[in-house]
Motif scaffolding. Sequence first.
Motif, PDB file in Angstrom:
ATOM      1  N   ALA A   1      -6.629  -0.615  -0.812  1.00 26.85           N
ATOM      2  CA  ALA A   1      -5.603  -0.300   0.184  1.00 26.85           C
ATOM      3  C   ALA A   1      -4.219  -0.662  -0.340  1.00 26.85           C
ATOM      4  O   ALA A   1      -3.264   0.115  -0.189  1.00 26.85           O
ATOM      5  CB  ALA A   1      -5.900  -1.037   1.482  1.00 26.85           C
ATOM      6  N   CYS A   2      -4.105  -1.811  -0.948  1.00 25.97           N
ATOM      7  CA  CYS A   2      -2.828  -2.219  -1.521  1.00 25.97           C
ATOM      8  C   CYS A   2      -2.406  -1.266  -2.638  1.00 25.97           C
ATOM      9  O   CYS A   2      -1.227  -0.937  -2.784  1.00 25.97           O
ATOM     10  CB  CYS A   2      -2.923  -3.647  -2.042  1.00 25.97           C
ATOM     11  N   ALA A   3      -3.362  -0.778  -3.393  1.00 26.76           N
ATOM     12  CA  ALA A   3      -3.063   0.100  -4.531  1.00 26.76           C
ATOM     13  C   ALA A   3      -2.470   1.439  -4.096  1.00 26.76           C
ATOM     14  O   ALA A   3      -1.783   2.092  -4.894  1.00 26.76           O
ATOM     15  CB  ALA A   3      -4.329   0.332  -5.352  1.00 26.76           C
ATOM     16  N   VAL A   4      -2.703   1.882  -2.846  1.00 22.94           N
ATOM     17  CA  VAL A   4      -2.117   3.147  -2.388  1.00 22.94           C
ATOM     18  C   VAL A   4      -0.792   2.924  -1.669  1.00 22.94           C
ATOM     19  O   VAL A   4      -0.229   3.859  -1.095  1.00 22.94           O
ATOM     20  CB  VAL A   4      -3.087   3.948  -1.490  1.00 22.94           C
ATOM     21  N   GLY A   5      -0.287   1.692  -1.689  1.00 17.59           N
ATOM     22  CA  GLY A   5       1.029   1.419  -1.134  1.00 17.59           C
ATOM     23  C   GLY A   5       1.051   0.766   0.229  1.00 17.59           C
ATOM     24  O   GLY A   5       2.130   0.481   0.765  1.00 17.59           O
ATOM     25  N   LEU A   6      -0.093   0.520   0.815  1.00 18.11           N
ATOM     26  CA  LEU A   6      -0.144  -0.165   2.101  1.00 18.11           C
ATOM     27  C   LEU A   6       0.278  -1.623   1.952  1.00 18.11           C
ATOM     28  O   LEU A   6       0.013  -2.249   0.919  1.00 18.11           O
ATOM     29  CB  LEU A   6      -1.561  -0.103   2.674  1.00 18.11           C
ATOM     30  N   VAL A   7       0.928  -2.161   2.983  1.00 20.64           N
ATOM     31  CA  VAL A   7       1.346  -3.566   2.945  1.00 20.64           C
ATOM     32  C   VAL A   7       0.581  -4.407   3.966  1.00 20.64           C
ATOM     33  O   VAL A   7       0.890  -5.568   4.177  1.00 20.64           O
ATOM     34  CB  VAL A   7       2.855  -3.705   3.175  1.00 20.64           C
TER      35      VAL A   7
END
Length: 293
Positions: free
Chosen positions: A104-110
């Motif tokens: 999830a973090c890798a697709v830009g989610l914070v």
Amino acid sequence: MDDQIRKFERFRALHLSGVFVAPNPWDAGSARLLASLGFPTLATTSAGYAFSRGKLDSRAALDRDEILRNAAQIVAATDLPVTADLENGFGDAPRICADTLRMACAVGLVGGSVEDATGDPDAPIYETSLAVERIRAAAEAASDLPFLLTARAENYLWGRPDLTDTIRRLQAFSEAGAHVLYAPGLPDLQAIRTVCAEVDKPVNVVAGLVPPHHTVAQLAKAGVRRISTGGSLARAALGALMRAAEEIALHGSFDYAQHALPTPVIEGMMAPKPPDAPMQNKDRPDDPGSSQS
């Protein structure tokens, strides 16, 4: 990554500065519409996405790859921080929850939420110790990432209206490292007030899920820090579509069109603004709840 870190810092700061609303778009277009109204952050909705794809909002119908693909499109649509509905982490094992968070973090989610619902109607909620281990694994994965973990206690959505157990779970999730706590479906303001008083992390409450529908001011007074809308905005959009279609089918009239957003207004929302561009008066209605024709 620098841009993602800036978004993460903005998102984290929101939880320290009073109540805020994180509405839930279901695709890139609805994300841009919501961003045009000045909301500070967005949250994805698995239900809204599922309905847009003609699917049920269930573990069997939705897989991790498509949920993250949809989230990535929402992230790319605006310059706002985005947190995601990550279901139950898309697997029972704690290591799967950790993997999901990293992806999830890798697709830009914070940020993202992990729930303690199993997807099994015969045993809908994970046993407490496993639920806590799953959150601990996700929290450890988040420890060196620009990512805020929300832990969800799902008792009230699965026929287990046990406030004591819900609070106990949320407290355990907090101790395991969750940054935000969330118990969807709480029955009233008193239950919400009690949860907020009994935990030591910011609390998210979903609006529009079940009545009564409390106001932002009421929820703020109860101690809530973040308000999301879940799938309710998607259901509102589908409700408008159904009413318009029924008017055509039953009456042969098209009066619904007078309430539709004009194409130039929509096009203005769909065109992304340059980073840090000031919002013009024409871009944000004085009353975000007012209709435009």
